[in-house]
Each structure stands twice: as structure tokens, then as C-alpha cells.
Scaffold this motif. Structure first.
Motif, PDB file in Angstrom:
ATOM      1  N   ASP A   6      -5.177   1.134   3.652  1.00  0.00           N
ATOM      2  CA  ASP A   6      -6.099   1.624   4.659  1.00  0.00           C
ATOM      3  C   ASP A   6      -7.435   1.855   3.953  1.00  0.00           C
ATOM      4  O   ASP A   6      -7.455   2.462   2.876  1.00  0.00           O
ATOM      5  N   PRO A   7      -8.563   1.384   4.497  1.00  0.00           N
ATOM      6  CA  PRO A   7      -9.832   1.523   3.783  1.00  0.00           C
ATOM      7  C   PRO A   7     -10.305   2.965   3.616  1.00  0.00           C
ATOM      8  O   PRO A   7     -11.049   3.266   2.687  1.00  0.00           O
ATOM      9  N   GLU A   8      -9.857   3.863   4.485  1.00  0.00           N
ATOM     10  CA  GLU A   8     -10.271   5.263   4.379  1.00  0.00           C
ATOM     11  C   GLU A   8      -9.290   6.106   3.566  1.00  0.00           C
ATOM     12  O   GLU A   8      -9.662   7.147   3.040  1.00  0.00           O
ATOM     13  N   ILE A   9      -8.052   5.657   3.482  1.00  0.00           N
ATOM     14  CA  ILE A   9      -7.015   6.378   2.742  1.00  0.00           C
ATOM     15  C   ILE A   9      -6.245   5.347   1.925  1.00  0.00           C
ATOM     16  O   ILE A   9      -5.168   4.899   2.317  1.00  0.00           O
ATOM     17  N   PRO A  10      -6.763   4.944   0.778  1.00  0.00           N
ATOM     18  CA  PRO A  10      -6.162   3.841   0.023  1.00  0.00           C
ATOM     19  C   PRO A  10      -4.762   4.127  -0.524  1.00  0.00           C
ATOM     20  O   PRO A  10      -4.102   3.204  -0.989  1.00  0.00           O
ATOM     21  N   VAL A  28      -2.237   4.773   1.245  1.00  0.00           N
ATOM     22  CA  VAL A  28      -1.262   4.270   2.214  1.00  0.00           C
ATOM     23  C   VAL A  28      -1.668   2.885   2.698  1.00  0.00           C
ATOM     24  O   VAL A  28      -2.847   2.558   2.763  1.00  0.00           O
ATOM     25  N   SER A  29      -0.684   2.091   3.048  1.00  0.00           N
ATOM     26  CA  SER A  29      -0.950   0.751   3.557  1.00  0.00           C
ATOM     27  C   SER A  29      -1.085   0.789   5.077  1.00  0.00           C
ATOM     28  O   SER A  29      -0.727   1.772   5.730  1.00  0.00           O
ATOM     29  N   VAL A  30      -1.568  -0.321   5.618  1.00  0.00           N
ATOM     30  CA  VAL A  30      -1.659  -0.422   7.071  1.00  0.00           C
ATOM     31  C   VAL A  30      -0.266  -0.397   7.707  1.00  0.00           C
ATOM     32  O   VAL A  30      -0.118   0.020   8.854  1.00  0.00           O
ATOM     33  N   LEU A  31       0.757  -0.800   6.953  1.00  0.00           N
ATOM     34  CA  LEU A  31       2.133  -0.666   7.442  1.00  0.00           C
ATOM     35  C   LEU A  31       2.575   0.792   7.426  1.00  0.00           C
ATOM     36  O   LEU A  31       3.199   1.266   8.376  1.00  0.00           O
ATOM     37  N   ASP A  32       2.265   1.516   6.335  1.00  0.00           N
ATOM     38  CA  ASP A  32       2.641   2.928   6.229  1.00  0.00           C
ATOM     39  C   ASP A  32       2.097   3.740   7.403  1.00  0.00           C
ATOM     40  O   ASP A  32       2.767   4.630   7.924  1.00  0.00           O
ATOM     41  N   LEU A  33       0.849   3.453   7.814  1.00  0.00           N
ATOM     42  CA  LEU A  33       0.212   4.210   8.895  1.00  0.00           C
ATOM     43  C   LEU A  33       0.673   3.783  10.277  1.00  0.00           C
ATOM     44  O   LEU A  33       0.365   4.445  11.259  1.00  0.00           O
ATOM     45  N   GLY A  34       1.397   2.678  10.362  1.00  0.00           N
ATOM     46  CA  GLY A  34       1.849   2.213  11.663  1.00  0.00           C
ATOM     47  C   GLY A  34       0.762   1.503  12.447  1.00  0.00           C
ATOM     48  O   GLY A  34       0.881   1.324  13.656  1.00  0.00           O
ATOM     49  N   ILE A  35      -0.303   1.097  11.773  1.00  0.00           N
ATOM     50  CA  ILE A  35      -1.382   0.353  12.422  1.00  0.00           C
ATOM     51  C   ILE A  35      -0.889  -1.038  12.808  1.00  0.00           C
ATOM     52  O   ILE A  35      -1.301  -1.579  13.836  1.00  0.00           O
ATOM     53  N   VAL A  36      -0.013  -1.618  11.996  1.00  0.00           N
ATOM     54  CA  VAL A  36       0.558  -2.930  12.316  1.00  0.00           C
ATOM     55  C   VAL A  36       1.683  -2.712  13.324  1.00  0.00           C
ATOM     56  O   VAL A  36       2.679  -2.056  13.033  1.00  0.00           O
ATOM     57  N   ARG A  37       1.485  -3.246  14.518  1.00  0.00           N
ATOM     58  CA  ARG A  37       2.437  -3.041  15.606  1.00  0.00           C
ATOM     59  C   ARG A  37       3.532  -4.082  15.631  1.00  0.00           C
ATOM     60  O   ARG A  37       4.680  -3.800  15.940  1.00  0.00           O
ATOM     61  N   GLU A  38       3.126  -5.323  15.367  1.00  0.00           N
ATOM     62  CA  GLU A  38       4.089  -6.413  15.471  1.00  0.00           C
ATOM     63  C   GLU A  38       3.698  -7.506  14.491  1.00  0.00           C
ATOM     64  O   GLU A  38       2.513  -7.776  14.281  1.00  0.00           O
ATOM     65  N   ALA A  64     -13.170   2.148  11.042  1.00  0.00           N
ATOM     66  CA  ALA A  64     -12.546   1.315  10.013  1.00  0.00           C
ATOM     67  C   ALA A  64     -11.834   0.092  10.593  1.00  0.00           C
ATOM     68  O   ALA A  64     -11.335  -0.740   9.833  1.00  0.00           O
ATOM     69  N   THR A  65     -11.804  -0.040  11.917  1.00  0.00           N
ATOM     70  CA  THR A  65     -11.044  -1.135  12.526  1.00  0.00           C
ATOM     71  C   THR A  65     -11.494  -2.501  12.023  1.00  0.00           C
ATOM     72  O   THR A  65     -10.664  -3.338  11.658  1.00  0.00           O
ATOM     73  N   LEU A  66     -12.783  -2.747  11.991  1.00  0.00           N
ATOM     74  CA  LEU A  66     -13.287  -4.044  11.523  1.00  0.00           C
ATOM     75  C   LEU A  66     -12.916  -4.272  10.057  1.00  0.00           C
ATOM     76  O   LEU A  66     -12.477  -5.361   9.682  1.00  0.00           O
ATOM     77  N   ALA A  67     -13.047  -3.240   9.233  1.00  0.00           N
ATOM     78  CA  ALA A  67     -12.678  -3.364   7.817  1.00  0.00           C
ATOM     79  C   ALA A  67     -11.185  -3.651   7.673  1.00  0.00           C
ATOM     80  O   ALA A  67     -10.786  -4.477   6.839  1.00  0.00           O
ATOM     81  N   GLN A 107     -10.604  -7.257   8.545  1.00  0.00           N
ATOM     82  CA  GLN A 107     -11.093  -8.129   7.469  1.00  0.00           C
ATOM     83  C   GLN A 107     -10.168  -8.108   6.264  1.00  0.00           C
ATOM     84  O   GLN A 107      -9.921  -9.150   5.637  1.00  0.00           O
ATOM     85  N   MET A 108      -9.638  -6.935   5.921  1.00  0.00           N
ATOM     86  CA  MET A 108      -8.730  -6.830   4.780  1.00  0.00           C
ATOM     87  C   MET A 108      -7.410  -7.554   5.055  1.00  0.00           C
ATOM     88  O   MET A 108      -6.858  -8.221   4.177  1.00  0.00           O
ATOM     89  N   ILE A 109      -6.915  -7.417   6.276  1.00  0.00           N
ATOM     90  CA  ILE A 109      -5.692  -8.127   6.658  1.00  0.00           C
ATOM     91  C   ILE A 109      -5.939  -9.635   6.629  1.00  0.00           C
ATOM     92  O   ILE A 109      -5.132 -10.396   6.093  1.00  0.00           O
ATOM     93  N   ARG A 110      -7.065 -10.059   7.178  1.00  0.00           N
ATOM     94  CA  ARG A 110      -7.397 -11.489   7.194  1.00  0.00           C
ATOM     95  C   ARG A 110      -7.458 -12.038   5.772  1.00  0.00           C
ATOM     96  O   ARG A 110      -6.901 -13.097   5.472  1.00  0.00           O
ATOM     97  N   ALA A 111      -8.139 -11.333   4.880  1.00  0.00           N
ATOM     98  CA  ALA A 111      -8.273 -11.786   3.489  1.00  0.00           C
ATOM     99  C   ALA A 111      -6.900 -11.872   2.811  1.00  0.00           C
ATOM    100  O   ALA A 111      -6.614 -12.837   2.091  1.00  0.00           O
TER     101      ALA A 111
END
Length: 161
Positions: free
Chosen positions: A22-26, A28-38, A55-58, A61-65
């Protein structure tokens, strides 16, 4: 004879996303935070913690990269706002990582009963529950600022929702 376990693209994508912080809380991952739904073979669906999360755009972009760097350039990233993200989606490992990082995560299931964080938070520094919210506005829109009355240290707490 041992069974052969097939690793699918979905499994490989999940492994890639487990390393996207997560760009604001490095911590934890985007999976840890539950941001990835599916996670599908052709698309990854995400939900930001807040509709207007800066941070949504960031995150996208991080997921895309990460996907591109691991051979998944054809996998789309889709954003959905419904149902809205909930603190209940933070994984148990994510809650532990947040605590270790100095952020009080809400207890699992708190989103339904503690929308206003009325329940005392456990201080991530000393473990005391003798805490108080001092501002609904923390370091990011998804967190509130709290203070421990035992050790006098301020800390962020995820807002339950």
C-alpha cells in the motif's frame, strides 16, 4: 506417489499482488488490506478504502507495474465501489502487520458495530486499552488520530466502516 499441484495464473497473480505494498502504509500489501476484491485470469478487481482515496491512482499504477513486470500485461485492472470497502476485509496477517507498524487496526467484525470507533483501541505501542480518539482526522482519510493515556503516545487507528 505424490500428487501434482497445478499453479494457475490466478495463483501466480495473487503471489505478485502479495508483494505490492500500500503506498501509504508500506508494511501491508494491497492483499493484506483487502483492496483486491477479485483475481481472475483476465482481470483484477480492486476497491479503494474510500471513494475519494488519494492513493487509488498510485495503487492502480503499482499493481499495473507489478503485473506487467511478471508477464501479466494483458490482465485488466477494474475498480468497483459497490459494495464499499470494509475494515472487515483486512486480513488477519494485515491486522498483525498494521499493529507492528504502529497503527491500531479495528477488531474483526467491528465495522458493523463500531462505525464511530467508540470502542477503545488497543495502543499498538504499550498494549493499553486506556485510549481516546483525539481527532477524526489522522495521517490519511481512512484513519483517525488516537492517544494512549497510559504511555501518552499518539497513534493512528483505522476508522471502522
Amino acid at each position: 506417489m505424490s500428487a501434482v499441484v497445478a499453479i494457475t495464473d490466478t495463483d501466480r497473480i495473487r503471489a505478485v499482488l502479495a508483494n505490492v505494498p500500500d503506498p501509504e502504509i508500506p508494511a501491508v500489501s494491497v492483499l493484506d488490506l483487502g483492496i483486491v476484491r477479485e483475481i481472475g485470469a483476465d482481470a483484477v478487481t480492486i476497491t479503494p478504502t474510500y471513494t475519494g482515496c488519494p492513493a487509488t491512482l498510485a495503487i492502480e499504477q503499482m499493481i499495473r507495474a507489478a503485473l506487467d513486470a511478471n508477464g501479466f500485461g494483458d490482465v485488466a485492472i477494474e475498480t468497483t465501489l459497490s459494495p464499499p470497502w470494509s475494515t472487515d476485509w483486512i486480513s488477519d496477517a494485515g491486522r498483525e502487520k498494521l499493529h507492528a507498524y504502529g497503527i491500531a487496526p479495528p477488531p474483526k467484525g467491528a465495522a458493523a458495530s463500531a462505525l464511530k470507533n467508540a470502542q477503545a483501541a488497543e495502543c499498538p505501542r504499550c498494549g493499553s486499552s486506556n485510549t481516546e480518539e483525539i481527532s477524526r482526522f489522522g495521517s490519511t482519510p481512512c484513519k483517525a488520530l488516537w492517544r494512549c493515556k497510559a504511555c501518552a503516545e499518539p497513534f493512528d487507528r483505522f476508522k471502522c466502516h
